[in-house]
Design a protein around this motif. Structure first.
Motif, PDB file in Angstrom:
ATOM      1  N   PHE A 195     -27.395  -8.446  25.062  1.00  0.00           N
ATOM      2  CA  PHE A 195     -26.204  -9.293  25.054  1.00  0.00           C
ATOM      3  C   PHE A 195     -25.675  -9.541  26.467  1.00  0.00           C
ATOM      4  O   PHE A 195     -25.245 -10.640  26.797  1.00  0.00           O
ATOM      5  N   MET A 196     -25.712  -8.498  27.344  1.00  0.00           N
ATOM      6  CA  MET A 196     -25.186  -8.723  28.716  1.00  0.00           C
ATOM      7  C   MET A 196     -26.108  -9.653  29.505  1.00  0.00           C
ATOM      8  O   MET A 196     -25.717 -10.189  30.528  1.00  0.00           O
ATOM      9  N   ASN A 197     -27.328  -9.880  28.978  1.00  0.00           N
ATOM     10  CA  ASN A 197     -28.257 -10.815  29.631  1.00  0.00           C
ATOM     11  C   ASN A 197     -28.362 -12.136  28.870  1.00  0.00           C
ATOM     12  O   ASN A 197     -29.273 -12.927  29.104  1.00  0.00           O
ATOM     13  N   GLY A 198     -27.457 -12.360  27.929  1.00  0.00           N
ATOM     14  CA  GLY A 198     -27.430 -13.624  27.183  1.00  0.00           C
ATOM     15  C   GLY A 198     -28.591 -13.775  26.206  1.00  0.00           C
ATOM     16  O   GLY A 198     -28.884 -14.885  25.754  1.00  0.00           O
ATOM     17  N   ALA A 199     -29.255 -12.663  25.866  1.00  0.00           N
ATOM     18  CA  ALA A 199     -30.391 -12.728  24.928  1.00  0.00           C
ATOM     19  C   ALA A 199     -29.935 -12.338  23.512  1.00  0.00           C
ATOM     20  O   ALA A 199     -28.831 -11.813  23.323  1.00  0.00           O
ATOM     21  N   ASP A 200     -30.812 -12.600  22.530  1.00  0.00           N
ATOM     22  CA  ASP A 200     -30.494 -12.230  21.147  1.00  0.00           C
ATOM     23  C   ASP A 200     -30.770 -10.740  20.925  1.00  0.00           C
ATOM     24  O   ASP A 200     -31.546 -10.127  21.660  1.00  0.00           O
ATOM     25  N   ALA A 201     -30.172 -10.195  19.835  1.00  0.00           N
ATOM     26  CA  ALA A 201     -30.390  -8.778  19.501  1.00  0.00           C
ATOM     27  C   ALA A 201     -31.869  -8.527  19.231  1.00  0.00           C
ATOM     28  O   ALA A 201     -32.466  -9.227  18.412  1.00  0.00           O
ATOM     29  N   PRO A 202     -32.484  -7.544  19.896  1.00  0.00           N
ATOM     30  CA  PRO A 202     -33.906  -7.283  19.652  1.00  0.00           C
ATOM     31  C   PRO A 202     -34.159  -6.416  18.415  1.00  0.00           C
ATOM     32  O   PRO A 202     -35.303  -6.258  18.000  1.00  0.00           O
ATOM     33  N   VAL A 203     -33.106  -5.830  17.838  1.00  0.00           N
ATOM     34  CA  VAL A 203     -33.253  -4.935  16.674  1.00  0.00           C
ATOM     35  C   VAL A 203     -32.199  -5.305  15.632  1.00  0.00           C
ATOM     36  O   VAL A 203     -31.090  -5.712  15.993  1.00  0.00           O
ATOM     37  N   ASP A 204     -32.531  -5.113  14.356  1.00  0.00           N
ATOM     38  CA  ASP A 204     -31.553  -5.323  13.286  1.00  0.00           C
ATOM     39  C   ASP A 204     -30.787  -4.017  13.091  1.00  0.00           C
ATOM     40  O   ASP A 204     -31.312  -3.071  12.496  1.00  0.00           O
ATOM     41  N   VAL A 205     -29.545  -3.979  13.589  1.00  0.00           N
ATOM     42  CA  VAL A 205     -28.793  -2.711  13.526  1.00  0.00           C
ATOM     43  C   VAL A 205     -28.129  -2.489  12.169  1.00  0.00           C
ATOM     44  O   VAL A 205     -27.492  -1.465  11.936  1.00  0.00           O
ATOM     45  N   ASP A 206     -28.276  -3.471  11.258  1.00  0.00           N
ATOM     46  CA  ASP A 206     -27.642  -3.316   9.943  1.00  0.00           C
ATOM     47  C   ASP A 206     -28.490  -2.480   8.985  1.00  0.00           C
ATOM     48  O   ASP A 206     -28.005  -2.048   7.946  1.00  0.00           O
ATOM     49  N   CYS A 207     -29.767  -2.312   9.312  1.00  0.00           N
ATOM     50  CA  CYS A 207     -30.641  -1.559   8.399  1.00  0.00           C
ATOM     51  C   CYS A 207     -31.012  -0.233   9.072  1.00  0.00           C
ATOM     52  O   CYS A 207     -31.897  -0.190   9.922  1.00  0.00           O
ATOM     53  N   VAL A 208     -30.297   0.824   8.696  1.00  0.00           N
ATOM     54  CA  VAL A 208     -30.476   2.108   9.387  1.00  0.00           C
ATOM     55  C   VAL A 208     -31.080   3.161   8.448  1.00  0.00           C
ATOM     56  O   VAL A 208     -30.433   3.595   7.499  1.00  0.00           O
ATOM     57  N   PRO A 209     -32.309   3.576   8.697  1.00  0.00           N
ATOM     58  CA  PRO A 209     -32.859   4.680   7.910  1.00  0.00           C
ATOM     59  C   PRO A 209     -32.162   5.987   8.290  1.00  0.00           C
ATOM     60  O   PRO A 209     -31.877   6.215   9.461  1.00  0.00           O
ATOM     61  N   SER A 210     -31.873   6.787   7.276  1.00  0.00           N
ATOM     62  CA  SER A 210     -31.213   8.061   7.563  1.00  0.00           C
ATOM     63  C   SER A 210     -32.038   9.180   6.934  1.00  0.00           C
ATOM     64  O   SER A 210     -32.483   9.057   5.791  1.00  0.00           O
ATOM     65  N   CYS A 211     -32.299  10.232   7.712  1.00  0.00           N
ATOM     66  CA  CYS A 211     -33.238  11.268   7.277  1.00  0.00           C
ATOM     67  C   CYS A 211     -32.615  12.659   7.370  1.00  0.00           C
ATOM     68  O   CYS A 211     -31.876  12.936   8.309  1.00  0.00           O
ATOM     69  N   ILE A 212     -32.952  13.492   6.415  1.00  0.00           N
ATOM     70  CA  ILE A 212     -32.524  14.897   6.486  1.00  0.00           C
ATOM     71  C   ILE A 212     -33.776  15.748   6.360  1.00  0.00           C
ATOM     72  O   ILE A 212     -34.547  15.595   5.411  1.00  0.00           O
ATOM     73  N   TYR A 213     -33.959  16.650   7.344  1.00  0.00           N
ATOM     74  CA  TYR A 213     -35.228  17.387   7.441  1.00  0.00           C
ATOM     75  C   TYR A 213     -35.167  18.719   6.707  1.00  0.00           C
ATOM     76  O   TYR A 213     -35.492  19.765   7.250  1.00  0.00           O
ATOM     77  N   THR A 214     -34.699  18.645   5.451  1.00  0.00           N
ATOM     78  CA  THR A 214     -34.722  19.835   4.605  1.00  0.00           C
ATOM     79  C   THR A 214     -36.105  19.886   3.953  1.00  0.00           C
ATOM     80  O   THR A 214     -36.945  19.040   4.208  1.00  0.00           O
ATOM     81  N   SER A 215     -36.320  20.853   3.085  1.00  0.00           N
ATOM     82  CA  SER A 215     -37.584  20.900   2.368  1.00  0.00           C
ATOM     83  C   SER A 215     -37.276  20.878   0.875  1.00  0.00           C
ATOM     84  O   SER A 215     -36.668  21.815   0.381  1.00  0.00           O
ATOM     85  N   PRO A 216     -37.601  19.826   0.122  1.00  0.00           N
ATOM     86  CA  PRO A 216     -38.299  18.634   0.590  1.00  0.00           C
ATOM     87  C   PRO A 216     -37.410  17.762   1.471  1.00  0.00           C
ATOM     88  O   PRO A 216     -36.186  17.914   1.454  1.00  0.00           O
TER      89      PRO A 216
END
Ligand code: FAD
Ligand code: NAI
Length: 462
Positions: free
Chosen positions: A339-360
């Protein structure tokens, strides 16, 4: 005075990745100011050290609990050497932190070791770690100072036996009884580590469920596995009222269903969330505009371009609140640089995977069936039980499932929740589908190799 195009304060996954993006992709002259170690919380006190400990702890647990069943013998004496475990964790951290140092060099990023204070728009004063100060000038400044553990004002919480994840990661001796206040992500991951190492673990959570911000079935299932397989004691809907020391023990007092209860332990882990870190970022010397930067309970407020209320000063990552994850900090940093370089967003920040490293493992992306209902969306919801998956059976995994939610009319994938081995790796397939507008049919046209856990995805979307 040294002049740059961009000064980044904070060298965590938000800051150092933004520095690389700015230098390599946009040709900016970048300075990175860091007052501790490169890699930030993630590499030094978060993602990497916790998962290194989890790896060893889970291997120990599997050998002890399942060795005989899978035809291995004589695991009676297998044990954990805490000093060696810590050494291994420190080695992994050192290797990765050193790697970031090399990346900074290769990217021609000037790294300043010290605390960055914003004096004015375009001006940062660095109090160098080895003495003295240096002023840096730049058109753009990015705040990426992260977060620190929050400790609520519970009477007795200042006891040395009450610690946060920062201190628990450096523990050099075994613990018999660990009490965890807060059954969120940190609480559940440490419950996994310490129960696998043979510690008696108790979780005290204020909300009606552990990992309450995820799909209800995930919390219910994890709770059941924690109790039945790991012997973890879980108290939900429980409010801690005070803490006191008694001899060698620490006593946690809480109310549950109207009853006043007490439980003794050797240590208490306080894992009730993290607060924005703005220590040292502003000073008496800061201009009035900088001092008046808009914040909300310590978090720096930004607009959709990650710009703060002071033009030319951006903020990303844990310090702006929202979803406090390493990959979110990285994505926000890359977007802010664009954005500070006038370019478009390179990533879709609305889709966020969330992970918990328990077992399973647990992983989730997009919306759940409950959220779809609340939003009044017409959806189809499919679920595949992993007890029918060959790889799950042969590797003696706990019961698990894969759920997928799609738009009823178009079949476009809207969300997925998984609880199974390798869920944290496999969730990216659903994130791909959501970001690129794939349907259940698109996902089922793929051949899933056999025997793999990912066959479960093929079954779930069919
Ligand atoms: P940070 O990583 O916190 O980095 C900020 C840096 O700025 C720090 O190095 C700090 O020393 C420095 N700094 C602060 N103020 C100044 C100043 N004034 N001048 C100079 N330097 C300054 N996330 C995941 O995605 N996956 C996980 O598995 C995971 N596990 C975690 C486990 C634990 C125990 C914890 C605590 C966190 C975990 N997280 C995980 C969250 C993840 O670590 C953070 O979301 C991520 O590190 C945030 O990145 P950041 O760049 O915003 O800030
Ligand atoms: P959290 O927000 O995940 O969980 C805190 C829990 O504490 C909540 O369930 C809350 O209800 C409970 N709580 C709050 N006050 C309480 C009280 N007084 N008594 C009892 N319970 C109370 O925060 P956590 O676990 O500290 O983690 C902080 C952040 O670190 C997370 O938001 C996450 O973004 C990040 N993290 C991510 C990991 C991952 O991605 N695998 C692993 C660890 C941390």
């Amino acid at each position: 005075m040294e002049k740059y195009d961009l000064i980044i304060i904070g060298g965590g996954p938000g800051g150092y990745e933004a520095a690389l993006e700015a230098s390599k992709k946009h040709g900016m002259k970048v300075a990175l100011v860091e007052n501790r170690e490169l890699g930030g919380t993630c590499l030094n006190r978060g993602c990497i050290p916790t998962k290194t400990l989890l790896h060893s702890a889970e291997m120990l647990y599997e050998l002890k609990a399942q060795g005989e069943t899978i035809g291995l013998r004589d695991f009676g004496s297998v044990s954990c050497d805490m000093a060696a475990l810590n050494q291994r964790k420190n080695d992994v951290v050192t290797q990765l932190v050193t790697g970031i140092g090399s990346l900074m060099k290769a990217g021609k990023i000037a790294v300043y070791k010290g605390t960055g204070t914003i004096i004015d728009k375009g001006l940062v004063r660095v109090s160098l770690s080895d003495g003295g100060t240096e002023d840096l000038e730049a058109e753009n400044i990015m705040i990426a100072t992260g977060s620190v553990p929050a400790v609520p004002p519970i009477p007795g919480a200042d006891s040395p036996k009450v610690i946060t994840s920062d201190e628990l990661l450096d523990l050099d001796h075994p613990v018999d009884e660990l009490i965890i206040i807060g059954g969120g992500v940190i609480g559940c991951e440490f419950a996994s580590v310490f129960s696998a190492l043979g510690t008696r673990v108790t979780i005290i959570e204020a909300l009606p469920s552990i990992i309450a911000n995820l799909d209800k079935e995930l919390g219910r299932s994890l709770s059941m596995i924690f109790k039945k397989s790991r012997g973890i004691d879980i108290h939900t809907g429980a409010m801690v009222t005070s803490i006191r020391e008694e001899g060698e023990k620490v006593i946690c007092c809480y109310t549950e269903k109207g009853n006043e209860c007490e439980i003794p332990g050797d240590l208490i882990l306080m894992s009730v969330g993290r607060r924005a870190n703005t220590e040292g970022l502003f000073s008496e010397e800061s201009s009035d505009a900088v001092k008046a930067m808009e914040t909300d309970r310590g978090k720096i407020i930004v607009n959709e371009r990650y710009e703060t209320s002071v033009p030319g000063i951006y903020a990303i990552g844990d310090v702006i609140g929202g979803i406090q994850l390493a990959h979110v900090a990285t994505a926000e940093g890359r977007c802010a640089v664009a954005f500070m370089n006038g370019a478009d967003a390179p990533v879709d920040v609305d889709c966020v995977p969330s992970c918990i490293y328990t077992s399973p493992e647990i992983a989730s992306v997009g919306i759940s069936a409950d959220e779809a209902k609340e939003k009044g969306l017409e959806v189809v919801s499919k679920k595949y039980p992993m007890s029918a998956n060959g790889k799950t059976v042969l590797s003696l995994q706990e019961r698990g499932f894969i759920k997928v939610i799609a738009d009823k009319e178009t079949g476009k994938v809207l969300g997925a929740q998984m609880m199974c081995a390798r869920a944290t790796d496999m969730i990216s397939q659903f994130a791909q589908a959501i970001v690129n507008g794939l349907t259940l049919d698109d996902m089922s046209r793929v051949i899933y190799p056999h025997p793999t856990f990912s066959e479960g995805i093929g079954e779930a979307v069919r």
